[in-house]
Design a protein around this motif. Sequence first.
Motif, PDB file in Angstrom:
ATOM      1  N   LEU A 132      96.602  45.341  -9.360  1.00  0.00           N
ATOM      2  CA  LEU A 132      95.355  44.620  -9.569  1.00  0.00           C
ATOM      3  C   LEU A 132      94.208  45.304  -8.821  1.00  0.00           C
ATOM      4  CD1 LEU A 132      94.037  42.054 -10.784  1.00  0.00           C
ATOM      5  CD2 LEU A 132      94.549  40.902  -8.623  1.00  0.00           C
ATOM      6  N   SER A 133      94.491  45.761  -7.597  1.00  0.00           N
ATOM      7  CA  SER A 133      93.473  46.472  -6.826  1.00  0.00           C
ATOM      8  C   SER A 133      93.067  47.764  -7.517  1.00  0.00           C
ATOM      9  CB  SER A 133      94.002  46.786  -5.417  1.00  0.00           C
ATOM     10  OG  SER A 133      94.155  45.610  -4.665  1.00  0.00           O
ATOM     11  N   CYS A 134      94.040  48.497  -8.053  1.00  0.00           N
ATOM     12  CA  CYS A 134      93.739  49.745  -8.767  1.00  0.00           C
ATOM     13  C   CYS A 134      92.910  49.464 -10.014  1.00  0.00           C
ATOM     14  CB  CYS A 134      95.029  50.470  -9.150  1.00  0.00           C
ATOM     15  SG  CYS A 134      95.916  51.182  -7.751  1.00  0.00           S
ATOM     16  N   PHE A 135      93.202  48.335 -10.675  1.00  0.00           N
ATOM     17  CA  PHE A 135      92.426  47.947 -11.848  1.00  0.00           C
ATOM     18  C   PHE A 135      90.963  47.726 -11.462  1.00  0.00           C
ATOM     19  CE2 PHE A 135      90.555  44.154 -13.905  1.00  0.00           C
ATOM     20  CZ  PHE A 135      90.322  44.674 -15.164  1.00  0.00           C
ATOM     21  N   TRP A 136      90.732  47.020 -10.346  1.00  0.00           N
ATOM     22  CA  TRP A 136      89.354  46.784  -9.919  1.00  0.00           C
ATOM     23  C   TRP A 136      88.703  48.065  -9.415  1.00  0.00           C
ATOM     24  CZ3 TRP A 136      86.736  43.096 -11.779  1.00  0.00           C
ATOM     25  CH2 TRP A 136      87.323  41.876 -12.074  1.00  0.00           C
ATOM     26  N   ASN A 137      89.487  48.983  -8.849  1.00  0.00           N
ATOM     27  CA  ASN A 137      88.942  50.295  -8.496  1.00  0.00           C
ATOM     28  C   ASN A 137      88.396  50.989  -9.743  1.00  0.00           C
ATOM     29  OD1 ASN A 137      89.454  50.125  -5.785  1.00  0.00           O
ATOM     30  ND2 ASN A 137      91.276  51.385  -5.807  1.00  0.00           N
ATOM     31  N   TYR A 138      89.169  50.885 -10.824  1.00  0.00           N
ATOM     32  CA  TYR A 138      88.749  51.468 -12.108  1.00  0.00           C
ATOM     33  C   TYR A 138      87.447  50.823 -12.581  1.00  0.00           C
ATOM     34  CZ  TYR A 138      88.654  51.476 -17.248  1.00  0.00           C
ATOM     35  OH  TYR A 138      88.259  51.533 -18.558  1.00  0.00           O
ATOM     36  N   VAL A 139      87.347  49.501 -12.475  1.00  0.00           N
ATOM     37  CA  VAL A 139      86.138  48.789 -12.902  1.00  0.00           C
ATOM     38  C   VAL A 139      84.939  49.213 -12.058  1.00  0.00           C
ATOM     39  CG1 VAL A 139      85.037  46.508 -13.043  1.00  0.00           C
ATOM     40  CG2 VAL A 139      87.404  46.802 -13.797  1.00  0.00           C
ATOM     41  N   ILE A 140      85.151  49.352 -10.739  1.00  0.00           N
ATOM     42  CA  ILE A 140      84.056  49.734  -9.847  1.00  0.00           C
ATOM     43  C   ILE A 140      83.616  51.170 -10.108  1.00  0.00           C
ATOM     44  CG2 ILE A 140      83.468  50.206  -7.430  1.00  0.00           C
ATOM     45  CD1 ILE A 140      85.183  47.766  -6.715  1.00  0.00           C
ATOM     46  N   ILE A 141      84.567  52.061 -10.335  1.00  0.00           N
ATOM     47  CA  ILE A 141      84.219  53.453 -10.654  1.00  0.00           C
ATOM     48  C   ILE A 141      83.383  53.510 -11.931  1.00  0.00           C
ATOM     49  CG2 ILE A 141      85.185  55.669 -11.431  1.00  0.00           C
ATOM     50  CD1 ILE A 141      87.516  55.097  -9.434  1.00  0.00           C
ATOM     51  N   LEU A 142      83.766  52.709 -12.920  1.00  0.00           N
ATOM     52  CA  LEU A 142      83.002  52.636 -14.167  1.00  0.00           C
ATOM     53  C   LEU A 142      81.586  52.119 -13.895  1.00  0.00           C
ATOM     54  CD1 LEU A 142      83.498  53.179 -17.182  1.00  0.00           C
ATOM     55  CD2 LEU A 142      84.109  50.789 -17.448  1.00  0.00           C
ATOM     56  N   MET A 143      81.490  51.117 -13.013  1.00  0.00           N
ATOM     57  CA  MET A 143      80.193  50.560 -12.642  1.00  0.00           C
ATOM     58  C   MET A 143      79.328  51.607 -11.938  1.00  0.00           C
ATOM     59  SD  MET A 143      79.404  47.389 -10.037  1.00  0.00           S
ATOM     60  CE  MET A 143      79.799  48.379  -8.589  1.00  0.00           C
ATOM     61  N   LEU A 144      79.933  52.373 -11.018  1.00  0.00           N
ATOM     62  CA  LEU A 144      79.195  53.403 -10.294  1.00  0.00           C
ATOM     63  C   LEU A 144      78.725  54.514 -11.223  1.00  0.00           C
ATOM     64  CD1 LEU A 144      81.385  53.694  -7.060  1.00  0.00           C
ATOM     65  CD2 LEU A 144      79.125  52.656  -7.271  1.00  0.00           C
ATOM     66  N   LEU A 145      79.547  54.863 -12.189  1.00  0.00           N
ATOM     67  CA  LEU A 145      79.164  55.890 -13.150  1.00  0.00           C
ATOM     68  C   LEU A 145      77.961  55.433 -13.976  1.00  0.00           C
ATOM     69  CD1 LEU A 145      82.677  57.104 -14.389  1.00  0.00           C
ATOM     70  CD2 LEU A 145      81.038  58.407 -13.027  1.00  0.00           C
ATOM     71  N   LYS A 146      77.957  54.146 -14.327  1.00  0.00           N
ATOM     72  CA  LYS A 146      76.814  53.603 -15.078  1.00  0.00           C
ATOM     73  C   LYS A 146      75.551  53.638 -14.231  1.00  0.00           C
ATOM     74  CE  LYS A 146      79.395  50.526 -18.164  1.00  0.00           C
ATOM     75  NZ  LYS A 146      79.727  49.113 -18.497  1.00  0.00           N
ATOM     76  N   GLU A 147      75.716  53.387 -12.911  1.00  0.00           N
ATOM     77  CA  GLU A 147      74.570  53.441 -12.004  1.00  0.00           C
ATOM     78  C   GLU A 147      74.002  54.855 -11.924  1.00  0.00           C
ATOM     79  OE1 GLU A 147      72.926  51.177  -9.984  1.00  0.00           O
ATOM     80  OE2 GLU A 147      73.974  49.541 -10.985  1.00  0.00           O
ATOM     81  N   LEU A 148      74.898  55.851 -11.938  1.00  0.00           N
ATOM     82  CA  LEU A 148      74.467  57.246 -11.839  1.00  0.00           C
ATOM     83  C   LEU A 148      73.823  57.735 -13.128  1.00  0.00           C
ATOM     84  CD1 LEU A 148      77.533  58.779  -9.953  1.00  0.00           C
ATOM     85  CD2 LEU A 148      75.224  58.494  -9.048  1.00  0.00           C
TER      86      LEU A 148
END
Length: 281
Positions: free
Chosen positions: A206-222
């Motif tokens: 579950l933590s790895c899944f949220w890591n994936y979601v956060i990485i996707l969010m950070l990429l959108k920010e960039l």
Amino acid sequence: MLLDYLVPVLVSMLFYCGVNIVLHYVVIPPAKLSEREKKDYFGEHISLIHSVFAATLAFTVYYKEGGINYDTPITMAHIFVIGHSMGYFTYDAIYAELFGLHDWAMRFHHIFVILGGFPVYFSSNGGSLGITCCFLTEISNPAMQLRLILKSQGKTDTLLFKVSQFLFASIFLFNRGVFGTFINYNSWQYDLNFMISISISMLYGLSCFWNYVIILMLLKELKGKGVTLKEKFIIKFIHFLKKYQKAIIAAIFIWATFMPHVFKYMGCTKHHIKIRNFTII
């Protein structure tokens, strides 16, 4: 004996129901929010309170016990700390269902936390493992909830919002990605009940899944920071992640479940990070 486990959970559920009632008198949600968003706004405040309490309680016991001890018997301190959080998550899952706040990701989150947390909670050992996981997962949440509250207030351009966003992402990714990997691997190296180890793997997944979601969010920010080769790469990477999202989520949980076994059968042994007699992880 069963009462010792049930009381902290029930008291915690009643406590957060009470907090909810009090917040409705002392917190005024922004007028622009819909009724559903106002319920979510109150929920963010309650989650902030829980994360501060949970992280503080867990760290206090973790520190007093000299760090993590994977296979020691569960104590009343462990039961109190884990029971407090399991009561909150049970309350929060019911609250989200009652007021229609669940999207698929948050429902998925609640189901996995409850299915993964209660086997650890009701076990005869692994309590130290449980409170360490509680601390590592909750310590990033105050910054996350503060970010969400500021966003609801329309304060996304403030320094506080940017700092809370940075702290949340960095602490979350490091704790769950690095320390979480150590804990998941080590939990299979000790003589723990199978349900405890598989529960830890579920929570790690579950933590790895949220890591994936956060990485996707950070990429959108960039994205949109300048039309460069880097941005083109980011856009392509986002498209790749979205295109193969189901496969990536499946791979995350396969990694979480089978990674400890693969390394164990390769002959790898326990790996800890220690400072003198204090076992950090």
